[in-house]
Write a protein that holds these residues in place. Structure first.
Motif, PDB file in Angstrom:
ATOM      1  N   ARG A 330     -83.913  91.658  -4.779  1.00  0.00           N
ATOM      2  CA  ARG A 330     -83.134  92.122  -5.926  1.00  0.00           C
ATOM      3  C   ARG A 330     -83.926  93.108  -6.770  1.00  0.00           C
ATOM      4  NH1 ARG A 330     -80.718  86.255  -7.586  1.00  0.00           N
ATOM      5  NH2 ARG A 330     -82.939  85.852  -7.830  1.00  0.00           N
ATOM      6  N   ASP A 331     -85.237  92.888  -6.867  1.00  0.00           N
ATOM      7  CA  ASP A 331     -86.075  93.803  -7.634  1.00  0.00           C
ATOM      8  C   ASP A 331     -87.529  93.593  -7.240  1.00  0.00           C
ATOM      9  OD1 ASP A 331     -86.879  95.749  -9.418  1.00  0.00           O
ATOM     10  OD2 ASP A 331     -85.860  94.875 -11.149  1.00  0.00           O
ATOM     11  N   ILE A 332     -88.342  94.565  -7.556  1.00  0.00           N
ATOM     12  CA  ILE A 332     -89.777  94.505  -7.293  1.00  0.00           C
ATOM     13  C   ILE A 332     -90.497  94.776  -8.606  1.00  0.00           C
ATOM     14  CG2 ILE A 332     -91.708  95.548  -6.043  1.00  0.00           C
ATOM     15  CD1 ILE A 332     -89.612  96.412  -3.911  1.00  0.00           C
ATOM     16  N   ILE A 390     -96.969  97.089   1.951  1.00  0.00           N
ATOM     17  CA  ILE A 390     -98.083  97.963   1.599  1.00  0.00           C
ATOM     18  C   ILE A 390     -97.691  99.011   0.568  1.00  0.00           C
ATOM     19  CG2 ILE A 390     -97.675  99.566   3.515  1.00  0.00           C
ATOM     20  CD1 ILE A 390    -100.791  99.764   3.716  1.00  0.00           C
ATOM     21  N   SER A 391     -96.468  99.526   0.619  1.00  0.00           N
ATOM     22  CA  SER A 391     -96.070 100.566  -0.329  1.00  0.00           C
ATOM     23  C   SER A 391     -96.064 100.035  -1.762  1.00  0.00           C
ATOM     24  CB  SER A 391     -94.693 101.115   0.039  1.00  0.00           C
ATOM     25  OG  SER A 391     -93.729 100.069   0.044  1.00  0.00           O
ATOM     26  N   ILE A 392     -95.665  98.770  -1.928  1.00  0.00           N
ATOM     27  CA  ILE A 392     -95.642  98.158  -3.263  1.00  0.00           C
ATOM     28  C   ILE A 392     -97.072  97.926  -3.762  1.00  0.00           C
ATOM     29  CG2 ILE A 392     -94.902  96.156  -4.597  1.00  0.00           C
ATOM     30  CD1 ILE A 392     -92.696  95.793  -2.436  1.00  0.00           C
ATOM     31  N   ASN A 393     -97.894  97.381  -2.886  1.00  0.00           N
ATOM     32  CA  ASN A 393     -99.267  97.078  -3.275  1.00  0.00           C
ATOM     33  C   ASN A 393    -100.044  98.353  -3.600  1.00  0.00           C
ATOM     34  OD1 ASN A 393     -98.981  94.267  -2.934  1.00  0.00           O
ATOM     35  ND2 ASN A 393     -99.328  94.446  -0.741  1.00  0.00           N
ATOM     36  N   MET A 394     -99.816  99.421  -2.844  1.00  0.00           N
ATOM     37  CA  MET A 394    -100.504 100.680  -3.115  1.00  0.00           C
ATOM     38  C   MET A 394    -100.044 101.270  -4.444  1.00  0.00           C
ATOM     39  SD  MET A 394    -100.796 102.473   0.658  1.00  0.00           S
ATOM     40  CE  MET A 394    -102.019 103.676   0.152  1.00  0.00           C
ATOM     41  N   PHE A 395     -98.774 101.104  -4.758  1.00  0.00           N
ATOM     42  CA  PHE A 395     -98.258 101.590  -6.037  1.00  0.00           C
ATOM     43  C   PHE A 395     -98.943 100.868  -7.186  1.00  0.00           C
ATOM     44  CE2 PHE A 395     -95.362 101.701  -9.607  1.00  0.00           C
ATOM     45  CZ  PHE A 395     -94.827 102.982  -9.589  1.00  0.00           C
ATOM     46  N   PHE A 424     -94.011  97.522 -14.228  1.00  0.00           N
ATOM     47  CA  PHE A 424     -93.067  98.398 -13.525  1.00  0.00           C
ATOM     48  C   PHE A 424     -91.985  97.579 -12.839  1.00  0.00           C
ATOM     49  CE2 PHE A 424     -96.323  97.662 -10.222  1.00  0.00           C
ATOM     50  CZ  PHE A 424     -95.543  97.327  -9.112  1.00  0.00           C
ATOM     51  N   SER A 425     -90.832  98.187 -12.720  1.00  0.00           N
ATOM     52  CA  SER A 425     -89.720  97.652 -11.931  1.00  0.00           C
ATOM     53  C   SER A 425     -89.257  98.763 -11.014  1.00  0.00           C
ATOM     54  CB  SER A 425     -88.565  97.194 -12.831  1.00  0.00           C
ATOM     55  OG  SER A 425     -87.373  97.046 -12.073  1.00  0.00           O
ATOM     56  N   LEU A 426     -89.457  98.594  -9.718  1.00  0.00           N
ATOM     57  CA  LEU A 426     -89.012  99.612  -8.769  1.00  0.00           C
ATOM     58  C   LEU A 426     -87.504  99.564  -8.574  1.00  0.00           C
ATOM     59  CD1 LEU A 426     -91.838  99.523  -6.064  1.00  0.00           C
ATOM     60  CD2 LEU A 426     -91.625 100.963  -8.097  1.00  0.00           C
ATOM     61  N   GLY A 427     -86.912  98.389  -8.780  1.00  0.00           N
ATOM     62  CA  GLY A 427     -85.461  98.285  -8.671  1.00  0.00           C
ATOM     63  C   GLY A 427     -84.758  99.042  -9.784  1.00  0.00           C
ATOM     64  N   GLN A 428     -85.325  98.977 -10.986  1.00  0.00           N
ATOM     65  CA  GLN A 428     -84.732  99.641 -12.145  1.00  0.00           C
ATOM     66  C   GLN A 428     -85.372 101.002 -12.434  1.00  0.00           C
ATOM     67  OE1 GLN A 428     -84.637  96.849 -15.544  1.00  0.00           O
ATOM     68  NE2 GLN A 428     -85.057  95.228 -14.073  1.00  0.00           N
ATOM     69  N   LEU A 429     -86.358 101.400 -11.614  1.00  0.00           N
ATOM     70  CA  LEU A 429     -87.115 102.632 -11.851  1.00  0.00           C
ATOM     71  C   LEU A 429     -87.604 102.685 -13.294  1.00  0.00           C
ATOM     72  CD1 LEU A 429     -85.100 105.317  -9.846  1.00  0.00           C
ATOM     73  CD2 LEU A 429     -87.209 104.147  -9.205  1.00  0.00           C
ATOM     74  N   ARG A 430     -88.332 101.619 -13.673  1.00  0.00           N
ATOM     75  CA  ARG A 430     -88.776 101.470 -15.058  1.00  0.00           C
ATOM     76  C   ARG A 430     -90.281 101.282 -15.106  1.00  0.00           C
ATOM     77  NH1 ARG A 430     -89.682  96.767 -17.481  1.00  0.00           N
ATOM     78  NH2 ARG A 430     -88.427  95.624 -15.952  1.00  0.00           N
ATOM     79  N   LEU A 431     -90.939 101.987 -16.046  1.00  0.00           N
ATOM     80  CA  LEU A 431     -92.365 101.842 -16.303  1.00  0.00           C
ATOM     81  C   LEU A 431     -92.516 101.608 -17.798  1.00  0.00           C
ATOM     82  CD1 LEU A 431     -94.949 102.078 -14.487  1.00  0.00           C
ATOM     83  CD2 LEU A 431     -95.222 104.376 -15.418  1.00  0.00           C
ATOM     84  N   THR A 432     -93.033 100.434 -18.183  1.00  0.00           N
ATOM     85  CA  THR A 432     -93.048 100.036 -19.587  1.00  0.00           C
ATOM     86  C   THR A 432     -94.456  99.647 -20.020  1.00  0.00           C
ATOM     87  OG1 THR A 432     -90.822  99.135 -19.325  1.00  0.00           O
ATOM     88  CG2 THR A 432     -92.038  98.502 -21.308  1.00  0.00           C
ATOM     89  N   ALA A 433     -94.875 100.166 -21.163  1.00  0.00           N
ATOM     90  CA  ALA A 433     -96.165  99.780 -21.741  1.00  0.00           C
ATOM     91  C   ALA A 433     -95.939  98.747 -22.832  1.00  0.00           C
ATOM     92  CB  ALA A 433     -96.868 101.006 -22.318  1.00  0.00           C
ATOM     93  N   ASP A 434     -96.734  97.690 -22.809  1.00  0.00           N
ATOM     94  CA  ASP A 434     -96.692  96.668 -23.855  1.00  0.00           C
ATOM     95  C   ASP A 434     -97.966  96.740 -24.672  1.00  0.00           C
ATOM     96  OD1 ASP A 434     -94.200  95.626 -23.204  1.00  0.00           O
ATOM     97  OD2 ASP A 434     -95.046  94.278 -21.705  1.00  0.00           O
ATOM     98  N   GLU A 435     -97.864  96.485 -25.978  1.00  0.00           N
ATOM     99  CA  GLU A 435     -99.007  96.552 -26.858  1.00  0.00           C
ATOM    100  C   GLU A 435     -99.935  95.353 -26.674  1.00  0.00           C
ATOM    101  OE1 GLU A 435     -97.536  96.919 -30.799  1.00  0.00           O
ATOM    102  OE2 GLU A 435     -96.876  98.993 -30.567  1.00  0.00           O
ATOM    103  N   GLU A 436    -101.130  95.488 -27.210  1.00  0.00           N
ATOM    104  CA  GLU A 436    -102.102  94.400 -27.216  1.00  0.00           C
ATOM    105  C   GLU A 436    -101.534  93.194 -27.952  1.00  0.00           C
ATOM    106  OE1 GLU A 436    -104.539  92.464 -26.146  1.00  0.00           O
ATOM    107  OE2 GLU A 436    -106.057  94.054 -26.315  1.00  0.00           O
ATOM    108  N   GLN A 437    -101.852  91.999 -27.455  1.00  0.00           N
ATOM    109  CA  GLN A 437    -101.394  90.770 -28.087  1.00  0.00           C
ATOM    110  C   GLN A 437    -102.483  90.239 -29.024  1.00  0.00           C
ATOM    111  OE1 GLN A 437     -98.132  89.800 -27.354  1.00  0.00           O
ATOM    112  NE2 GLN A 437     -98.198  91.760 -26.277  1.00  0.00           N
TER     113      GLN A 437
END
Length: 466
Positions: A330-332, A390-395, A424-437
């Motif tokens: 469903r998603d990666i 391998i494609s996921i792990n290399m990413f 990242f979510s390859l299913g949603q083509l999303r790259l998200t940065a989260d702030e320091e906790q």
């Protein structure tokens, strides 16, 4: 001997504010440091910053002195705990090297410190320039003072201050520096990286670090190559699997075949061994490519005790569990967590839990007892995901390496202080940065302690049992 010193950005800022109060006069402080030695490397890690009172020092624009009794309590403390003592002072006029006055002062002070503390460890002297740059030297077993090879500051930005510059005239260096900043290749050639896990994400991560020109890379993995993991280990073959070759041996052979200058230091054991911890403790940066809470916890401890920037790489496939579509992806997802020592941890970020760490330890030591606790619902059953694409792990591996490069030579539009982790979510083509906790109250007290017994405070790493 390669001697380095590491501190956190918070310690660096405390020093900078004290050393440059705005009056144009020199100021001073002491650093009490833990340490760890392995092979030809010794890493000093700042445990305590002692600010010497401005009013009790004699301060001029080109020199500083203080009464002996001002530092005696701190020398006694260092003797009691076996800590290295490093004097720090500033050059308000931005003089880029030790002065003759500094030479005289260090020749008087450092032998006294060495005799006072007694332990066979280095002691040193550091200068801070107005821009925050640091350079230093140390005194150890001989009477000659030698330059510290590297002083590093671990924060959202990773600041590296090497003693000398390498030759950067090769085409290899020119093309790479054009992409990531002047001096990148020369700096990487001075660094030792550690990678724990040389399979799915660790194998492509290692390949990238070699091609970037890292000076040394420690690789830690106890396993052998099997046919089932040939689809994700670079440079492995069916012959390697049939010969039951260690993954670290295959990786080392591939690195040697490139004829590139990177030196591989292989540790064919689990992370939970003195050999692995010692090797990691003198690294300048570490990458975690493991899927257990125990491994991630141990790496977070090494990062804290020795003030080493830590990149944790994780990948998860979300698949349909039942029905006609069972097994369909469903998603990666994947996340690269960057850990600044002394701030938040994988625990405070809820990436790992100490309950699961305890369960994993029990499963290894007493499987029957662990099964009983699962039945009693004391622990939830473990569910470890091991993506094998391998494609996921290399990413994911590339994302971690580029995050590191962005912190050494910033190229991102947003400040590194806004990037505590990248998901990242390859299913949603999303790259998200989260702030320091928020800071980790559990690990922060152990910042900069260096090598202690048992290693990183874990009884299972007692060297007497190894």
């Amino acid at each position: 001997m390669n001697v380095t010193l590491s501190m956190t950005i918070d310690q660096h800022e405390v020093l900078r504010h004290h050393l440059f109060p705005g009056d144009g006069l020199e100021a001073a402080a002491l650093l009490l440091c833990g340490g760890s030695g392995h092979g030809d490397r010794y890493r000093l890690s700042v445990r305590d910053v002692v600010l010497l009172d401005h009013d009790k020092c004699k301060r001029l624009d080109d020199r500083i002195s203080w009464p002996t009794d001002l530092i005696i309590p701190h020398l006694d403390h260092a003797e009691e705990l076996g800590l290295s003592v490093v004097k720090v002072h500033c050059h308000p006029g931005n003089f880029p090297q030790f002065s003759e006055v500094d030479d005289v002062g260090d020749r008087e002070l450092l032998p006294v410190v060495r005799s006072w503390v007694g332990a066979d460890i280095p002691h040193g002297s550091i200068v801070m320039q107005p821009c925050g740059r640091l350079f230093g030297r140390y005194l150890w077993q001989a009477d000659e003072m030698r330059s510290m090879d590297m002083i590093s500051v671990a924060g959202p930005d990773i600041r590296l201050f090497p003693a000398k510059a390498h030759n950067r005239n090769s085409p290899f260096a020119r093309s790479q520096d054009q992409a990531f900043g002047d001096g990148t290749t020369a700096t990487l050639a001075r660094l030792r990286a550690g990678i724990v896990g040389i399979s799915g994400t660790g194998s492509p991560l290692l390949e990238q670090l070699i091609r970037l020109g890292f000076g040394e890379i420690v690789i830690i993995d106890p396993d052998t190559v099997e046919e089932r993991n040939l689809n994700r280990i670079l440079n492995s073959s069916v012959a390697d699997a049939r010969a039951d070759r260690l993954k670290v041996d295959v990786a080392e052979a591939a690195a040697i075949a490139t004829e590139l200058p990177t030196k591989i230091i292989k540790v064919p054991s689990t992370l939970m061994s003195p050999a692995a911890i010692h090797s990691l403790s003198v690294c300048d940066v570490i990458f975690g490519c493991v899927d257990t809470h125990t491994g991630r916890f141990a790496m977070n401890l090494v990062s804290t005790y020795h003030i080493i920037p830590y990149f944790d790489v994780g990948v998860m496939l979300d698949a349909v569990g039942e029905g006609d579509a069972a097994g369909r992806i469903r998603d990666i997802f994947g996340t690269v967590h960057y850990i600044v020592p002394g701030r938040s941890s994988l625990i405070s970020r809820d990436v790992i839990s100490l309950r699961t760490v305890a369960q994993e330890g029990l499963a290894e030591a007493d499987p029957q007892a662990e099964e009983q606790q699962v039945r009693d619902k004391y622990f939830r059953g473990l569910n470890v995901s091991r993506p094998a694409v391998i494609s996921i792990n290399m990413f994911a591996a590339a994302l971690a390496v580029n995050d590191f490069l962005a912190r050494v030579h910033s190229y991102r539009q947003m400040p590194n202080s806004d990037v505590g982790s990248i998901e990242f979510s390859l299913g949603q083509l999303r790259l998200t940065a989260d702030e320091e906790q928020e800071d980790c109250a559990l690990l922060r007290p152990w910042l900069g302690h260096g090598r202690i017994s048992p290693l990183v405070g874990l009884p299972e790493l007692s060297e007497a049992r190894s």
